[in-house]
Structures are given as structure tokens and as C-alpha cells.
Motif scaffolding. Sequence first.
Motif, PDB file in Angstrom:
ATOM      1  N   GLU A 189      27.285  71.401  72.166  1.00  0.00           N
ATOM      2  CA  GLU A 189      27.455  72.840  72.383  1.00  0.00           C
ATOM      3  C   GLU A 189      28.924  73.243  72.438  1.00  0.00           C
ATOM      4  O   GLU A 189      29.294  74.305  71.994  1.00  0.00           O
ATOM      5  CB  GLU A 189      26.733  73.259  73.662  1.00  0.00           C
ATOM      6  N   GLU A 190      29.733  72.371  73.059  1.00  0.00           N
ATOM      7  CA  GLU A 190      31.179  72.626  73.096  1.00  0.00           C
ATOM      8  C   GLU A 190      31.903  71.371  72.631  1.00  0.00           C
ATOM      9  O   GLU A 190      31.445  70.262  72.892  1.00  0.00           O
ATOM     10  CB  GLU A 190      31.670  72.962  74.511  1.00  0.00           C
ATOM     11  N   VAL A 191      33.001  71.563  71.963  1.00  0.00           N
ATOM     12  CA  VAL A 191      33.812  70.426  71.522  1.00  0.00           C
ATOM     13  C   VAL A 191      35.291  70.731  71.769  1.00  0.00           C
ATOM     14  O   VAL A 191      35.660  71.871  72.082  1.00  0.00           O
ATOM     15  CB  VAL A 191      33.610  70.122  70.011  1.00  0.00           C
ATOM     16  N   LEU A 192      36.116  69.702  71.654  1.00  0.00           N
ATOM     17  CA  LEU A 192      37.567  69.884  71.761  1.00  0.00           C
ATOM     18  C   LEU A 192      38.194  69.544  70.408  1.00  0.00           C
ATOM     19  O   LEU A 192      37.859  68.526  69.813  1.00  0.00           O
ATOM     20  CB  LEU A 192      38.139  68.957  72.835  1.00  0.00           C
ATOM     21  N   VAL A 193      39.090  70.404  69.952  1.00  0.00           N
ATOM     22  CA  VAL A 193      39.762  70.177  68.668  1.00  0.00           C
ATOM     23  C   VAL A 193      41.228  69.880  68.927  1.00  0.00           C
ATOM     24  O   VAL A 193      41.887  70.596  69.689  1.00  0.00           O
ATOM     25  CB  VAL A 193      39.685  71.424  67.761  1.00  0.00           C
ATOM     26  N   MET A 194      41.715  68.818  68.300  1.00  0.00           N
ATOM     27  CA  MET A 194      43.128  68.485  68.482  1.00  0.00           C
ATOM     28  C   MET A 194      43.997  69.464  67.699  1.00  0.00           C
ATOM     29  O   MET A 194      43.741  69.741  66.534  1.00  0.00           O
ATOM     30  CB  MET A 194      43.407  67.056  68.007  1.00  0.00           C
ATOM     31  N   ILE A 195      45.009  69.988  68.383  1.00  0.00           N
ATOM     32  CA  ILE A 195      45.952  70.908  67.735  1.00  0.00           C
ATOM     33  C   ILE A 195      47.216  70.123  67.421  1.00  0.00           C
ATOM     34  O   ILE A 195      47.840  69.561  68.319  1.00  0.00           O
ATOM     35  CB  ILE A 195      46.281  72.103  68.667  1.00  0.00           C
TER      36      ILE A 195
END
Lengths: 270, 174
Positions: free
Chosen positions: A263-269
Motif C-alpha cells: 500500500e505504501e512504499v519508499l522511493v530512493m531520491i
Amino acid sequence: MRRLFPYKKLITLILLVAASVFLMNITGSSGDNPSLWEKLLWKGMQPFLGGFLAVKHKFDEYSVLFQQKEALLEENRELKSRLDSLESLLIRLKEIETENQRLKELLGFREQLEQEYKAADVIGRSPSKWFSTITISLGSEDGVTVDAPVISRKGLVGRVLKLDARSAQVLLLTDPESGVGALISRSRDYGVVVGGSGPDTLVMRFFSKDADVRPGDQVLTSGVGSVYPEGLVIGEVAEVYVPQPGLVKECYVKPAVDFAHLEEVLVMIR
Amino acid sequence: MNGKRLSFFIAYALLTPLMLLAQYVYLGSTTGLDLGAVLACSAGWLVPVPASWLAGFGIGLIQDVFVGRTLGFCALSLSLVAMVTSWVRRFLNPRMPFAACIAAMVSTGIGDCVSYAVLRLSKTQLAWEFFLRGILPYSLIWAFALIIPVNLMVNGLSGIIAMIWPDNREKGSV
């Protein structure tokens, strides 16, 4: 035109095949540079998508309200007791972290800079049974780039495949076109983890014939290649096998992430 | 193109984005569900040849947009599914119970096998075991289970469209 009438079906068939092949050619573009047609089609779909998401959010809100009060109270009690045990675990983890930091300094390792991650909601899932992708609510305007690693709390999810201004398509590890440099945490044997074996199965192919691998071993990203950083959890070895006599070993890996319920994810910037 | 056929086309044009959006937002493909294939089977069953092929192609094209990979892959696959359904239909009595279900299963199975072959030819690493155990059986089950409800929805919607926009030729006027 009437002369062509007996061949109407044949002509239709040829036209359809030609159109498909033409479309496949013009749209087989890179992720950060979609074609004009893809942009137009995607833009046209955005208002419908927004409407559906709004309905979904409202539906979710109301369904929570209808849940039984008793069940919520019981859940609350259970969560409080879990919180107590997690707090003690957190204290222990902080101790380990301090110890780890100290050991790193002792060994002379240079402390790595923390990578920046941004949280994103999963707003869509591929309706195709052949490909495994999700769409997230961050895009190029939020600093997301093509090939940026995407993780969840449990481990590696995949990488950004295509970008729009406000959304991005993420290639999941389970997609047949996915490949990640990986290693076995215990034995440090290197290999490649590939998808295409199902929604909850990955395959790891080793580089060495004598790879030391057992069921239960943890699989991490190796950092080989420039896409994924080292040390992200991929999953756990489920079964080791040799596909054909004389070939290198392979193993089935159970992913750490439940891709069906993301449902939620983290994206590397970067 | 007569009014009846046009009403079918409009019904598919309305239903396909709606059903695929619902799958895109809520379901995904984790259960092996492929609503595009079921809609293509329905087009093959309800619309005469070669219009059904065009309908299958259009449904596939819309699915390609949602999938966001190579445009044309689903279009080709689903026009084939519609084509096979309309071909199988000739050998079945439409009044026979589950005739549509049988046609849908046969065409979805053939469509899946051809799609798998195309993917393998394009060097996509899709495991044979996964295709046999994780894709094909679910496709067949969903096609069998959903073809009749989808046909009813399309028939209902095209009936409403035909009422709004009647076919003058059928009434005898010029």
C-alpha cells in the motif's frame, strides 16, 4: 472497393497484425522518454483514475466506521501490549546500533551517507497477468528518477521503470524482466535474482558451481551494478536445486515483501 | 455498420475502461484475473466476424494503456482471443448450456499459449512452470466463470444504447 470484398477478413487480419507490430515498435521506448501516443493515452486516463481513487478512499473510510466497536477495543488492547514489547526491542536495537557504529569506527570503515527516501502510495496495479508492475503517487516533479530503487518496510520492492510528472511505474522483483545482483548473507556467494516465476517466488542463479546455500539463508542485494545499493533484504532461500546436471545451482527465494498487499512504499531520491 | 453492431461497440467502449480501471485500482492481477481477455471473448461471442476482431483489438489496446508496457501486445493477443471465440462459436449451438463458457475457455487457452510463445521469443524470462500452474488454470477458470455475466452486461448496455439510438434501417425507413 467492392473487388476487395471477398478478402475483407484477410485484409482486416493483416491490418490488425500490422497495427500491433507498429505500435509495439513505436512504444518500445525508454522509461524516461515515453512516446507522444503513450503520453496522450496516459493523460486521457488520469481524470478517470482520479475519480476511481476518490471513490476508493471514501469507501475505505466508511468501511472502517462500520467495524464493530468491540473488535476495535480488543485490537487496541493487543496493540498496546505489542507496543510494550516493541519498545523493549527498540531499546535493544539502539544498543546494537551503537555497538555497530563503534565497530565500524574501529575497523576504519567510512560511514556511508544516509540515502534520502520519499514515501509514496500505491495507486494502481497492472491488470495484466504477464507483467508485474505497480503505479505510485510520486513522479519526476517529486525528484524521482528512472531506475530509483523502491523499498518497503520489509525489503526491496523493485525499481522505477517509467516516469510521469506526478506518478511512476515500478517494476516489481517478480516481473519477468526484473534482475537484481544478489548475495547470500551467510556465505557471501553472489548471483542474480530474477522474476517470472510467480507472484511470490523469485529465482536466484549463482555465479559459482560451489555456491554454499541452504534453505533459510537470507538473500540481500549485492550492490553490483549501479541500480540497487548493497544490503537491502530481498528474501529467504526456500529451495535449492540444480536445473541440469553440470550447471550452476539455482534456488527459489521467497520474497520478504508481500507484493499483493503493498500500500505504501519508499522511493530512493538520488 | 448497422445500429445493433454499433451499440455493441459503444457498450464495449464504455465497459472496457470502467472494468479495467476497477481492476487497476482495486484488484491488480494477483488472482490471475484478466478482465480484458473475458471482454474479448464476449466480443467474439456476441459480435459477428470481422467486427469482433476489431473489438478485441480495441479492448487490448485499452488494456495496453493500463499495463503501460509495450503498446500492441495485449491488442494482438486479445484480437486473437476474439477471433478464436468467433471461430469456435460456429461449431457450438449457442443455446447449449455453457456454450459460451466452453468457447471462452478454448480461446483464452489458445490466446495465453500464443502470448507466452511471443514473450519467450522476445527473450522474456517467464518460467514454463509458472505459466502452466500460475497463469493458464486461473485464466481458464475466470473465463469460464465470467463470460456469462459479462455477456449479460454487454447485452443489457447495448440494449439500452439501442433504445436511445434506434436503428432506422431495421424499422424500414431510409
